[in-house]
Design a protein around this motif. Structure first.
Motif, PDB file in Angstrom:
ATOM      1  N   ARG A 121      44.855  37.983  28.653  1.00 26.17           N
ATOM      2  CA  ARG A 121      43.846  37.811  29.698  1.00 26.17           C
ATOM      3  C   ARG A 121      43.043  39.107  29.817  1.00 26.17           C
ATOM      4  NH1 ARG A 121      44.121  34.805  35.443  1.00 26.17           N
ATOM      5  NH2 ARG A 121      43.920  36.610  36.785  1.00 26.17           N
ATOM      6  N   ILE A 124      39.157  42.226  34.625  1.00 27.91           N
ATOM      7  CA  ILE A 124      39.599  42.982  35.792  1.00 27.91           C
ATOM      8  C   ILE A 124      40.317  42.058  36.760  1.00 27.91           C
ATOM      9  CG2 ILE A 124      38.747  44.283  37.796  1.00 27.91           C
ATOM     10  CD1 ILE A 124      36.257  44.827  35.785  1.00 27.91           C
ATOM     11  N   GLU A 125      41.500  42.465  37.194  1.00 28.35           N
ATOM     12  CA  GLU A 125      42.220  41.722  38.233  1.00 28.35           C
ATOM     13  C   GLU A 125      41.822  42.311  39.580  1.00 28.35           C
ATOM     14  OE1 GLU A 125      44.472  39.191  37.384  1.00 28.35           O
ATOM     15  OE2 GLU A 125      43.766  39.519  35.332  1.00 28.35           O
ATOM     16  N   PHE A 126      41.380  41.456  40.476  1.00 29.19           N
ATOM     17  CA  PHE A 126      40.868  41.939  41.758  1.00 29.19           C
ATOM     18  C   PHE A 126      41.575  41.219  42.895  1.00 29.19           C
ATOM     19  CE2 PHE A 126      37.609  41.043  45.147  1.00 29.19           C
ATOM     20  CZ  PHE A 126      37.710  42.269  45.765  1.00 29.19           C
ATOM     21  N   VAL A 127      42.070  41.987  43.834  1.00 24.98           N
ATOM     22  CA  VAL A 127      42.714  41.438  45.024  1.00 24.98           C
ATOM     23  C   VAL A 127      41.881  41.818  46.238  1.00 24.98           C
ATOM     24  CG1 VAL A 127      44.723  41.573  46.533  1.00 24.98           C
ATOM     25  CG2 VAL A 127      45.033  41.525  44.054  1.00 24.98           C
ATOM     26  N   ASP A 128      41.530  40.812  47.031  1.00 26.07           N
ATOM     27  CA  ASP A 128      40.753  41.067  48.248  1.00 26.07           C
ATOM     28  C   ASP A 128      41.634  40.716  49.439  1.00 26.07           C
ATOM     29  OD1 ASP A 128      38.729  41.714  49.914  1.00 26.07           O
ATOM     30  OD2 ASP A 128      37.336  40.178  49.213  1.00 26.07           O
ATOM     31  N   HIS A 179      38.790  38.571  37.672  1.00 35.40           N
ATOM     32  CA  HIS A 179      39.671  37.504  38.143  1.00 35.40           C
ATOM     33  C   HIS A 179      40.102  37.840  39.561  1.00 35.40           C
ATOM     34  CE1 HIS A 179      39.899  36.461  33.894  1.00 35.40           C
ATOM     35  NE2 HIS A 179      40.309  37.691  33.634  1.00 35.40           N
ATOM     36  N   GLU A 180      39.681  37.024  40.504  1.00 31.95           N
ATOM     37  CA  GLU A 180      40.114  37.254  41.879  1.00 31.95           C
ATOM     38  C   GLU A 180      41.470  36.583  42.042  1.00 31.95           C
ATOM     39  OE1 GLU A 180      37.012  37.156  44.635  1.00 31.95           O
ATOM     40  OE2 GLU A 180      38.308  37.277  46.394  1.00 31.95           O
ATOM     41  N   VAL A 181      42.472  37.370  42.407  1.00 32.53           N
ATOM     42  CA  VAL A 181      43.835  36.849  42.454  1.00 32.53           C
ATOM     43  C   VAL A 181      44.389  36.963  43.868  1.00 32.53           C
ATOM     44  CG1 VAL A 181      44.344  37.263  40.028  1.00 32.53           C
ATOM     45  CG2 VAL A 181      44.731  39.093  41.675  1.00 32.53           C
ATOM     46  N   ASP A 182      45.476  36.235  44.098  1.00 29.01           N
ATOM     47  CA  ASP A 182      46.077  36.164  45.423  1.00 29.01           C
ATOM     48  C   ASP A 182      46.707  37.511  45.793  1.00 29.01           C
ATOM     49  OD1 ASP A 182      47.661  35.564  47.653  1.00 29.01           O
ATOM     50  OD2 ASP A 182      47.746  33.466  47.036  1.00 29.01           O
TER      51      ASP A 182
END
Lengths: 359, 145
Positions: free
Chosen positions: A105, A108-112, B130-133
């Motif tokens: 994958r 960018i992995e983004f957590v909000d 990728h917006e993740v939990d």
């Protein structure tokens, strides 16, 4: 060194919960890094009238991240509105926990949420921000491997998240102007905004960045310089005779581009802030002469919004609203760039004279 | 059927009668023109298709069947581009909004138009976001590698 590795095991356990736990764990690693590396350095920046303190664990990251902000250096005595803790594992010997992401994958992995987190597996870089704590954490695996584009424009996501909470907008744009007013040059990569801004170096128009700037909206749209860097590939460098030798001498190169820090080579060129008088959308026009033409506002929004939104995760609905407000407020122009980008500078000066009337 | 904006993947803004719609996940963006801006506001406001058609028909000179066909084509395209999603929770009594011209001021009908822009997709292909939990963001210790 052993002390840091032992502590890292506890940190990894603490981070296994959620984003808040991960943030706390990262902060703990920064404190370990400071102890282990035996170095405590900080610099104070003034960004859009706010005080920002960058704290470094160990000596390795300071020369990597700080040069782009050299024009914003201020006394670090005042209480910061934002503190950014920076470290790398390789030089400090700590072990920062990393997100587990499928190897196939990309991106960018983004957590909000209560904290914002971004993980870039390519750089093994983590950016984390807590608005309530006014604290950001920036970790690289190895300061020596930070890519050139990151050195030219560091902490973009951190500054975007922080600024957005203050009603400011980080924008993918260049800007040139004087204390009386200037223009925002917008468009996707390759549209000519960097070349246009760099072509103005040494002219009456000050330089406020070639790729990213900060906007404020109180009392009308205003630009704030973020980065003192300038980038050019060989073809663009050849079209910038004032800067050609500076680019040629730069040791900072990557992905076909050279990076310079404009104020180092041309003292007095940077301008920290000015009110905006127009949005200008450059386009490469081949052999035609440089010219400015009025442009529909919606077309200008299409030029500025997607390239900003696609790069900066978080608060993107608000970002689009702010950018729409910007183009509603300002006249929008298309700049057709001919073979000599220096010809754009007098056009922009003339535009600013015409737009200088009170709005 | 009723619809809503496919948020948070999609954001939108109206400017000078043109709607700029950005699909954040796909890297595409769109310009809606003609009667598209007014109809778009109704569609994402959860107004049922027949109500939108009736509102448009009352304000333009076109035949109802022409308006209805164009509206269905427009909505199908919005759905296919994943800019809107069906909204089962919308109130069946959702009134028509005020984006359509007042009835009585009939104007020629300009079919809703969607212009799609894919020129920024390469940016997202290089660095997709990728917006993740936030809960349970899995972590690992680099020491364990």
């Amino acid at each position: 060194m052993h002390r840091a590795r032992d502590a890292a095991i506890d940190v990894a356990a603490a981070a296994a919960g959620d984003a808040l736990g991960f943030f706390a764990a990262m902060h703990a690693v920064f404190r370990q890094a400071k102890e282990v590396a035996g170095e405590r350095r900080s610099i104070g920046l003034r960004i859009a009238g706010r005080s920002v303190c960058m704290r470094f664990a160990g000596p390795a990251l300071l020369p990597v991240l700080a040069p782009a902000f050299a024009h914003l250096l201020r006394s670090s005595a005042e209480p910061p509105d934002l503190t950014v803790c920076c470290w790398d594992d390789a030089s400090t010997g700590v072990t920062t926990p990393e997100p587990r992401v499928s190897a196939d994958r990309a991106g960018i992995e983004f957590v909000d949420g209560p904290v914002k987190l971004a993980w870039e597996p390519g750089q093994r870089a983590i950016a984390a921000f807590s608005a309530t704590q006014r604290l950001a954490l920036v970790r690289f695996q190895d300061a020596g491997a930070v890519p050139v584009w990151e050195r030219a424009a560091p902490l973009r996501r951190i500054l975007h998240w922080w600024a957005s909470g203050l009603g400011l907008q980080l924008v993918h744009a260049a800007a040139v102007g004087t204390r009386q007013g200037g223009v925002l040059l917008v468009g996707r990569g390759g549209s000519g905004k960097s070349t246009t801004a760099l072509a103005c170096v040494g002219s009456a128009l000050g330089y406020a960045g070639d790729d990213y700037c900060l906007l404020s909206f109180d009392d009308g749209p205003r630009v704030h310089a973020l980065y003192g860097s300038g980038k050019a590939d060989a073809a663009s460098g050849a079209r910038l005779p004032r800067l050609q030798s500076t680019f040629a001498a730069s040791a900072l190169r990557g992905e076909g581009k050279s990076v310079i820090f404009v104020e180092d080579s041309f003292p007095g060129t940077m301008i920290d802030t000015f009110p905006l008088r127009a949005v200008v959308v450059p386009r490469i026009a081949g052999d035609a002469a440089c010219r400015l033409d009025p442009m529909p506002r919606a077309a200008a929004l299409r030029a500025v919004a997607p390239s900003t939104l696609f790069q900066l995760p978080g608060d993107r609905g608000e970002s689009l609203s702010r950018l729409a407000a910007l183009v509603r407020e300002l006249p929008c122009w298309q700049l057709s760039l001919g073979p000599d980008p220096a010809a754009a500078q007098p056009l922009l000066e003339n535009l600013l004279r015409n737009e200088a009337r009170p709005r | 059927m009723r619809f809503r904006l496919n948020s948070p993947d999609v954001v939108q803004e109206v400017l000078d009668g043109e709607v700029i719609v950005v699909h954040l996940a796909s890297g595409t963006y769109y310009s809606l023109t003609g009667s598209g801006a007014a109809i778009w506001a109704q569609v994402i406001g959860g107004v049922a298709e027949p109500v939108i058609v009736a509102g448009v028909v009352s304000s333009v000179t076109a035949a109802p069947e022409v308006v209805a066909a164009e509206l269905r084509r427009f909505v199908r395209e919005l759905q296919s581009e994943q800019l809107i999603v069906a909204d089962a929770s919308a109130s069946p009594d959702a009134p028509a909004g005020d984006a359509l011209p007042e009835a009585g001021t009939r104007e020629p009908f300009v079919a809703p138009s969607i212009q799609k822009y894919s020129d920024m997709q390469d940016l997202l292909l290089v660095d997709p976001i990728h917006e993740v939990d936030p809960v349970g963001w899995p972590t690992r210790s680099t020491a364990a590698e």
